[in-house]
Write an enzyme that holds these catalytic residues in place. Structure first.
Site, PDB file in Angstrom:
ATOM      1  N   HIS A   1      -1.609  -8.951   2.340  1.00 24.23           N
ATOM      2  CA  HIS A   1      -0.777  -7.535   2.461  1.00 24.23           C
ATOM      3  C   HIS A   1      -2.588  -7.106   3.957  1.00 24.23           C
ATOM      4  O   HIS A   1      -2.937  -7.976   4.580  1.00 24.23           O
ATOM      5  CB  HIS A   1      -1.073  -6.172   2.060  1.00 24.23           C
ATOM      6  CG  HIS A   1      -0.557  -5.131   2.041  1.00 24.23           C
ATOM      7  ND1 HIS A   1       0.076  -5.048   3.580  1.00 24.23           N
ATOM      8  CD2 HIS A   1      -1.010  -4.083   1.598  1.00 24.23           C
ATOM      9  CE1 HIS A   1      -0.192  -3.730   3.736  1.00 24.23           C
ATOM     10  NE2 HIS A   1      -0.323  -2.885   2.519  1.00 24.23           N
TER      11      HIS A   1
ATOM     12  N   HIS B   1       6.338 -12.633   9.422  1.00 28.56           N
ATOM     13  CA  HIS B   1       6.365 -11.510   9.534  1.00 28.56           C
ATOM     14  C   HIS B   1       8.074 -11.542   8.486  1.00 28.56           C
ATOM     15  O   HIS B   1       8.466 -12.531   8.302  1.00 28.56           O
ATOM     16  CB  HIS B   1       6.488 -10.521  10.139  1.00 28.56           C
ATOM     17  CG  HIS B   1       6.677  -8.790   9.822  1.00 28.56           C
ATOM     18  ND1 HIS B   1       7.746  -8.500   8.946  1.00 28.56           N
ATOM     19  CD2 HIS B   1       5.194  -8.432   9.571  1.00 28.56           C
ATOM     20  CE1 HIS B   1       7.203  -7.414   8.955  1.00 28.56           C
ATOM     21  NE2 HIS B   1       6.096  -7.086   9.250  1.00 28.56           N
TER      22      HIS B   1
ATOM     23  N   SER C   1       1.004  -1.217   0.459  1.00 24.98           N
ATOM     24  CA  SER C   1      -0.175  -0.007   0.308  1.00 24.98           C
ATOM     25  C   SER C   1       0.635   1.178   0.330  1.00 24.98           C
ATOM     26  O   SER C   1       0.832   2.212  -1.138  1.00 24.98           O
ATOM     27  CB  SER C   1      -0.792  -0.108   0.943  1.00 24.98           C
ATOM     28  OG  SER C   1      -0.429  -0.178   2.432  1.00 24.98           O
TER      29      SER C   1
ATOM     30  N   ARG D   1       3.612  -4.625  17.794  1.00 20.82           N
ATOM     31  CA  ARG D   1       2.251  -4.272  17.389  1.00 20.82           C
ATOM     32  C   ARG D   1       1.307  -4.677  18.259  1.00 20.82           C
ATOM     33  O   ARG D   1       0.260  -4.749  18.169  1.00 20.82           O
ATOM     34  CB  ARG D   1       2.438  -3.294  16.037  1.00 20.82           C
ATOM     35  CG  ARG D   1       2.424  -2.682  15.152  1.00 20.82           C
ATOM     36  CD  ARG D   1       2.441  -2.864  13.689  1.00 20.82           C
ATOM     37  NE  ARG D   1       2.833  -3.451  13.318  1.00 20.82           N
ATOM     38  CZ  ARG D   1       2.957  -3.386  12.265  1.00 20.82           C
ATOM     39  NH1 ARG D   1       1.469  -3.471  11.000  1.00 20.82           N
ATOM     40  NH2 ARG D   1       3.024  -5.543  11.848  1.00 20.82           N
TER      41      ARG D   1
ATOM     42  N   ASP E   1      -1.835  -8.939  12.820  1.00 19.75           N
ATOM     43  CA  ASP E   1      -3.183  -8.840  12.596  1.00 19.75           C
ATOM     44  C   ASP E   1      -3.362 -10.206  13.431  1.00 19.75           C
ATOM     45  O   ASP E   1      -5.076 -10.295  13.311  1.00 19.75           O
ATOM     46  CB  ASP E   1      -3.096  -9.583  11.126  1.00 19.75           C
ATOM     47  CG  ASP E   1      -2.671  -8.743   9.967  1.00 19.75           C
ATOM     48  OD1 ASP E   1      -2.904  -7.267  10.156  1.00 19.75           O
ATOM     49  OD2 ASP E   1      -2.223  -8.717   9.114  1.00 19.75           O
TER      50      ASP E   1
END
Length: 445
Positions: free
Chosen positions: A276, A324, A246, A333, A379
Site C-alpha cells: 500500500h 493498478h 488505509s 496523479r 508512486d
C-alpha cells in the site's frame, strides 16, 4: 454564508443530507445492486461493492474524482494561496466534506484554524524524542497519533454520555486537531531521524497548511516551488475511494466509535505496508538501484532500460510503480506530477530516467503478459520530485502520504458519525462452507 466556518456550514447542510439518505434507504433498501463470486471472496473482496464513501470515486478510465471533479478540474477550480501555483489540500478537505468548492476567504480561515491547533502535548514530543532513531518513521508516526488519544474530545464527551446527534461535532473537533498537529509530528520525526533533532518553529497563522508543513520539516531549497509540490502532493494523495487499506481500516475502526486518533492510527499501520503506502519508498529505492547498475550515461537509453526491465521481470520481481487494481490507463496523479516536473526541471537526470521508463515499460509489461494494467501509477513519480528538492529519505515518504490521506478519511469519518453509519460487520465463511455453497449453486445452474 461565506463568513461561516466549515463546521457551521456543514451543520447547516447536514439535515438535508440525512433526509436524502433516509429517503433513499426507505425506497431502495431491498434493491439488489450486484452479486459476489467465489473468486472475489477468496481474493481479498476485490471489486465487491459494499461501502459508502462520499468523497471520491475511482473510475477505471478517468481516474479518481473528488466529489465528481477530476484532478485537472481540481487544479483549476480549488483556491490557491497568494503566489501559489497549486491548490491547497485544506480546500480539498472543504470540498470532500461539503461537496462544494470553497472561496479563498473560507480556505484562509480554515488554514488559520488548523495552524492554531498545531501545538503538541509535551508527552507526545517526549515520546518521539525517546524512541530509537532507527525505528521506521511510519512506526513513530502511528505511535504519536495513538498517544494523542489523551487529547480526544470525542472520547471524553462519549464517556460523559453525549447524545448520538452530537457525535459528529466532537469527531469534527478531533479531526481538526489531528490535522493541525500532523505537520508538527512529521517535522519532529524528520528532524530527529534525519537531521539534528532541533525544535520545530511555531506555525505561522498567516501561512497555509503546506507552507507550515515545509517549515516544520526545515526544507528551504527552492522554497516556493517546494511549497507548491507539497500542495500538489497532499491534494492528489488525499482520497482514493474507501476500499484501500488505509481508508477502509480507518472507516472500520471508526465504525466501532473509536476516537478519530485511534481510527487514523490503525489506518496508518495499514498504509505502512509495502503493498500500500510504502510503495512510493520502494519505487525510489528501485530507481536508485537501477541508476547505479546501468550507470548515469545510460539512464536515457531505451534499449538499456528495456533490458533492465526484462531482467527485473525474469527474476520473478515486479516493476515498482506500474499496474493498478482498478485503473486501466496512466494514473492521472502520475500525469499531473509529470507535468509539474516538465515545467520546473525537465533536465533533471532522475526525471529523464522516469520518463524513459514511461516510454518503455508499458510495451515490456504488455509483452510479458502478467500485468493487467501496464501503465504507471502515482508512486512511479512522487519520489523523484521530493528528492529533487532535497527530501531524499525514501523511508519518510509514507509519512507525507499519511498526512495527505488524513484529509480524506477524516472527512468521511465526520460524515459517518453525522449520518449514523453502523458498525461494519461483514459475514465470513470457512473454505469448506464456500465449497458447499458453490457446489450447491453450480448444481442448480
Amino acid at each position: 454564508m461565506s463568513s461561516l466556518c466549515l463546521k457551521d456550514i456543514y451543520a447547516n447542510e447536514l439535515p438535508g443530507q440525512a433526509e436524502r439518505l433516509k429517503g433513499f434507504k426507505k425506497e431502495y433498501g431491498h434493491t439488489v445492486i450486484g452479486q459476489i463470486t467465489v473468486e472475489q471472496a477468496l481474493g481479498g473482496m476485490r471489486g465487491i461493492t459494499g461501502m459508502v464513501w462520499e468523497g471520491s470515486v475511482l473510475d477505471p478510465e478517468e481516474g479518481i474524482k473528488f466529489r465528481g471533479l477530476s484532478i485537472p478540474e481540481i487544479r483549476q477550480q480549488l483556491p490557491r494561496t497568494r503566489g501559489a501555483q497549486e491548490p491547497q489540500p485544506e480546500a480539498l478537505f472543504w470540498l470532500l466534506l461539503t461537496g462544494k468548492v470553497p472561496t479563498e476567504d473560507q480556505v484562509s480561515m480554515l488554514s488559520r484554524d488548523l495552524a492554531s491547533r498545531a501545538e503538541l502535548p509535551p508527552h507526545v514530543e517526549q515520546l518521539l524524542n525517546n524512541v530509537p532513531r532507527d525505528l521506521h518513521p511510519m512506526a513513530q508516526f502511528s505511535m504519536a497519533i495513538t498517544a494523542l488519544e489523551s487529547e480526544s474530545k470525542f472520547a471524553r464527551a462519549y464517556l460523559a454520555g453525549m447524545p448520538k446527534s452530537e457525535y459528529w461535532k466532537y469527531t469534527y473537533e478531533d479531526a481538526m486537531d489531528l490535522l493541525g498537529k500532523l505537520p508538527a509530528i512529521a517535522g519532529k520525526i524528520y528532524r530527529n531521524v534525519f537531521k539534528d533533532g532541533s525544535r520545530i518553529p511555531p506555525m505561522d497563522p498567516n501561512a497555509d497548511y503546506s507552507e507550515n508543513l515545509c517549515r516544520a520539516l526545515g526544507i528551504t531549497q527552492q522554497r516556493d516551488d517546494f511549497h507548491d509540490l507539497i500542495r500538489l502532493y497532499l491534494t492528489i494523495h488525499a482520497d482514493h475511494e474507501g476500499g484501500n487499506v488505509s481508508a477502509h481500516t480507518t472507516h472500520l475502526v471508526g465504525s466501532a466509535l473509536s476516537s478519530p486518533y485511534l481510527a487514523f492510527a490503525a489506518g496508518m499501520n495499514g498504509l505502512a505496508g509495502p503493498l500500500h503506502g510504502r510503495a512510493n519508498q520502494e519505487v525510489l529505492e528501485w530507481l536508485l538501484k537501477l541508476r547505479d547498475e546501468v550507470g548515469a550515461e545510460h539512464m536515457a537509453d531505451k534499449d538499456v532500460i528495456r533490458a533492465y526491465l526484462w531482467k527485473t521481470l525474469n527474476s520473478g520481481k515486479v516493476v515498482p510503480g506500474y499496474g493498478h487494481a482498478v485503473l486501466r490507463k496512466t494514473d492521472p496523479r502520475y500525469t499531473v506530477q509529470r507535468q509539474f516536473a516538465q515545467e520546473r526541471f525537465p533536465e533533471y537526470d532522475m526525471f529523464k530516467l522516469v520518463s524513459t521508463i514511461y516510454e518503455v515499460a508499458p510495451e515490456v509489461l504488455t509483452e510479458h503478459g502478467k500485468t493487467r494494467n501496464p501503465w504507471p501509477n502515482v508512486d512511479a513519480h512522487s519520489g523523484i520530485l521530493l528528492t529533487y528538492y532535497g527530501l531524499d529519505q525514501p523511508s519518510f515518504y509514507t509519512v507525507l502520504f499519511g498526512i495527505s490521506r488524513c484529509f480524506g478519511v477524516m472527512a468521511q469519518l465526520i460524515t459517518d458519525r453525522a449520518l449514523g453509519a453502523p458498525i461494519e460487520r461483514p459475514k465470513s465463511l470457512s473454505t469448506d462452507k464456500y465449497i458447499e455453497l458453490a457446489k450447491r449453486h453450480y448444481v442448480k445452474l
